[in-house]
Design a protein around this motif. Structure first.
Motif, PDB file in Angstrom:
ATOM      1  N   VAL A   1       0.826  -1.207   0.000  1.00  0.00           N
ATOM      2  CA  VAL A   1       0.000   0.000   0.000  1.00  0.00           C
ATOM      3  C   VAL A   1       0.859   1.256   0.000  1.00  0.00           C
ATOM      4  O   VAL A   1       2.024   1.237   0.394  1.00  0.00           O
ATOM      5  CB  VAL A   1      -0.954   0.025   1.223  1.00  0.00           C
ATOM      6  N   ARG A   2       0.247   2.333  -0.462  1.00  0.00           N
ATOM      7  CA  ARG A   2       0.829   3.667  -0.364  1.00  0.00           C
ATOM      8  C   ARG A   2      -0.013   4.401   0.667  1.00  0.00           C
ATOM      9  O   ARG A   2      -1.202   4.601   0.457  1.00  0.00           O
ATOM     10  CB  ARG A   2       0.736   4.409  -1.680  1.00  0.00           C
ATOM     11  N   VAL A   3       0.616   4.813   1.748  1.00  0.00           N
ATOM     12  CA  VAL A   3      -0.087   5.539   2.800  1.00  0.00           C
ATOM     13  C   VAL A   3       0.305   7.005   2.688  1.00  0.00           C
ATOM     14  O   VAL A   3       1.481   7.349   2.789  1.00  0.00           O
ATOM     15  CB  VAL A   3       0.277   4.992   4.201  1.00  0.00           C
ATOM     16  N   ARG A   4      -0.690   7.845   2.438  1.00  0.00           N
ATOM     17  CA  ARG A   4      -0.454   9.290   2.375  1.00  0.00           C
ATOM     18  C   ARG A   4      -0.928   9.886   3.684  1.00  0.00           C
ATOM     19  O   ARG A   4      -2.040   9.628   4.117  1.00  0.00           O
ATOM     20  CB  ARG A   4      -1.181   9.928   1.202  1.00  0.00           C
ATOM     21  N   ASP A   5      -0.056  10.693   4.309  1.00  0.00           N
ATOM     22  CA  ASP A   5      -0.440  11.327   5.567  1.00  0.00           C
ATOM     23  C   ASP A   5      -0.991  12.726   5.316  1.00  0.00           C
ATOM     24  O   ASP A   5      -0.947  13.226   4.184  1.00  0.00           O
ATOM     25  CB  ASP A   5       0.727  11.330   6.567  1.00  0.00           C
ATOM     26  N   VAL A   6      -1.521  13.341   6.354  1.00  0.00           N
ATOM     27  CA  VAL A   6      -2.184  14.640   6.207  1.00  0.00           C
ATOM     28  C   VAL A   6      -1.209  15.777   5.934  1.00  0.00           C
ATOM     29  O   VAL A   6      -1.630  16.890   5.606  1.00  0.00           O
ATOM     30  CB  VAL A   6      -3.063  14.971   7.437  1.00  0.00           C
ATOM     31  N   GLU A   7       0.089  15.515   6.040  1.00  0.00           N
ATOM     32  CA  GLU A   7       1.098  16.519   5.704  1.00  0.00           C
ATOM     33  C   GLU A   7       1.581  16.370   4.266  1.00  0.00           C
ATOM     34  O   GLU A   7       2.395  17.142   3.800  1.00  0.00           O
ATOM     35  CB  GLU A   7       2.285  16.422   6.674  1.00  0.00           C
ATOM     36  N   GLY A   8       1.123  15.326   3.564  1.00  0.00           N
ATOM     37  CA  GLY A   8       1.505  15.108   2.180  1.00  0.00           C
ATOM     38  C   GLY A   8       2.575  14.051   1.992  1.00  0.00           C
ATOM     39  O   GLY A   8       2.935  13.729   0.860  1.00  0.00           O
ATOM     40  N   GLY A   9       3.100  13.501   3.081  1.00  0.00           N
ATOM     41  CA  GLY A   9       4.116  12.463   2.982  1.00  0.00           C
ATOM     42  C   GLY A   9       3.526  11.140   2.526  1.00  0.00           C
ATOM     43  O   GLY A   9       2.359  10.852   2.773  1.00  0.00           O
ATOM     44  N   VAL A  10       4.348  10.347   1.844  1.00  0.00           N
ATOM     45  CA  VAL A  10       3.912   9.039   1.356  1.00  0.00           C
ATOM     46  C   VAL A  10       4.894   7.987   1.839  1.00  0.00           C
ATOM     47  O   VAL A  10       6.108   8.157   1.728  1.00  0.00           O
ATOM     48  CB  VAL A  10       3.854   9.004  -0.191  1.00  0.00           C
ATOM     49  N   THR A  11       4.346   6.892   2.396  1.00  0.00           N
ATOM     50  CA  THR A  11       5.145   5.751   2.799  1.00  0.00           C
ATOM     51  C   THR A  11       4.579   4.524   2.105  1.00  0.00           C
ATOM     52  O   THR A  11       3.370   4.312   2.106  1.00  0.00           O
ATOM     53  CB  THR A  11       5.100   5.552   4.331  1.00  0.00           C
ATOM     54  N   VAL A  12       5.462   3.732   1.494  1.00  0.00           N
ATOM     55  CA  VAL A  12       5.047   2.535   0.767  1.00  0.00           C
ATOM     56  C   VAL A  12       5.495   1.315   1.554  1.00  0.00           C
ATOM     57  O   VAL A  12       6.621   1.268   2.052  1.00  0.00           O
ATOM     58  CB  VAL A  12       5.667   2.502  -0.645  1.00  0.00           C
ATOM     59  N   GLY A  13       4.605   0.333   1.659  1.00  0.00           N
ATOM     60  CA  GLY A  13       4.969  -0.889   2.347  1.00  0.00           C
ATOM     61  C   GLY A  13       3.771  -1.775   2.599  1.00  0.00           C
ATOM     62  O   GLY A  13       2.758  -1.693   1.890  1.00  0.00           O
ATOM     63  N   THR A  14       3.884  -2.601   3.621  1.00  0.00           N
ATOM     64  CA  THR A  14       2.840  -3.549   3.992  1.00  0.00           C
ATOM     65  C   THR A  14       2.431  -3.276   5.435  1.00  0.00           C
ATOM     66  O   THR A  14       3.302  -3.106   6.299  1.00  0.00           O
ATOM     67  CB  THR A  14       3.361  -4.993   3.857  1.00  0.00           C
ATOM     68  N   ILE A  15       1.131  -3.250   5.673  1.00  0.00           N
ATOM     69  CA  ILE A  15       0.639  -3.030   7.029  1.00  0.00           C
ATOM     70  C   ILE A  15       0.839  -4.310   7.826  1.00  0.00           C
ATOM     71  O   ILE A  15       0.308  -5.363   7.477  1.00  0.00           O
ATOM     72  CB  ILE A  15      -0.850  -2.628   7.027  1.00  0.00           C
ATOM     73  N   ASP A  16       1.645  -4.220   8.892  1.00  0.00           N
ATOM     74  CA  ASP A  16       1.918  -5.391   9.733  1.00  0.00           C
ATOM     75  C   ASP A  16       0.959  -5.484  10.908  1.00  0.00           C
ATOM     76  O   ASP A  16       0.509  -6.563  11.255  1.00  0.00           O
ATOM     77  CB  ASP A  16       3.352  -5.351  10.269  1.00  0.00           C
ATOM     78  N   ARG A  17       0.692  -4.354  11.558  1.00  0.00           N
ATOM     79  CA  ARG A  17      -0.159  -4.352  12.739  1.00  0.00           C
ATOM     80  C   ARG A  17      -1.137  -3.191  12.676  1.00  0.00           C
ATOM     81  O   ARG A  17      -0.801  -2.106  12.221  1.00  0.00           O
ATOM     82  CB  ARG A  17       0.690  -4.215  14.010  1.00  0.00           C
TER      83      ARG A  17
END
Length: 186
Positions: free
Chosen positions: A131-147
């Motif tokens: 997944v690509r997780v976009r935060d409310v500041e505009g940052g993007v982190t790509v990976g897999t949700i573990d927990r």
């Protein structure tokens, strides 16, 4: 005859005043009812409709509203190559264009009543989806949700073209739900 005309005139003025008061009451009741409508009621009335969203952090989405829950909804984007589904956190919405103006307070979908953001994130975690997780500041982190915790998630960050493997994980990022804008399957 003058008295008759005077009374007729007074009666007409009274009727006009009563009609104006009634219209004022109707308008006030309409404003009060509109003041009770939630954004999710407006979105529920427009399921399937194409909308344009701006999210905190500057993300702009354009697509059809396909699913709706208590604190999140899904937009099916229509990209040239392929469509993608984006899970949007309702609290991150800055503006919505394209709503019909209708609302549906009476009908609640089964999903809307029962599933919160944690349920949707757990499904992505269970699928081991990248997944690509976009935060409310505009940052993007790509990976897999573990927990998926009560108020946060742990995302193992890794390249989006690789499945989650320990050797490819370069960090584990904890993201509070309050910081989430949207989550997209890669």
């Amino acid at each position: 005859m003058r008295w008759t005309e005077l009374f007729d005139d007074l009666e007409a003025q009274l009727a006009a005043q009563e009609a104006a008061e009634l219209l004022g009451e109707v308008a006030e009741h309409t404003r009060a009812a509109t003041g009770q409508v939630l954004l999710r009621d407006r979105l529920l009335a427009d399921l399937g409709r194409r909308i344009h969203l701006t999210l905190r952090g500057g993300e702009v989405l354009d697509g059809a509203l396909s699913e709706l829950a208590r604190d999140w909804f899904v937009v099916q984007e229509q990209l040239p190559a392929q469509g993608r589904e984006v899970l949007v956190v309702t609290a991150s919405v800055v503006s919505v264009r394209g709503l019909s103006g209708r609302s549906d307070q009476g009908r609640r979908s089964r999903v809307q009543r029962s599933l919160d953001l944690r349920h949707a994130l757990r499904a992505l975690s269970r699928d081991r989806a990248v997944v690509r997780v976009r935060d409310v500041e505009g940052g993007v982190t790509v990976g897999t949700i573990d927990r998926v915790g009560a108020d946060h998630l742990d995302l193992s960050a890794h390249p989006d073209d690789l499945p989650r493997r320990s050797r490819d994980v370069h960090s584990v990022v904890t993201i509070p739900y309050a910081a989430l804008a949207c989550v997209t399957r890669s």
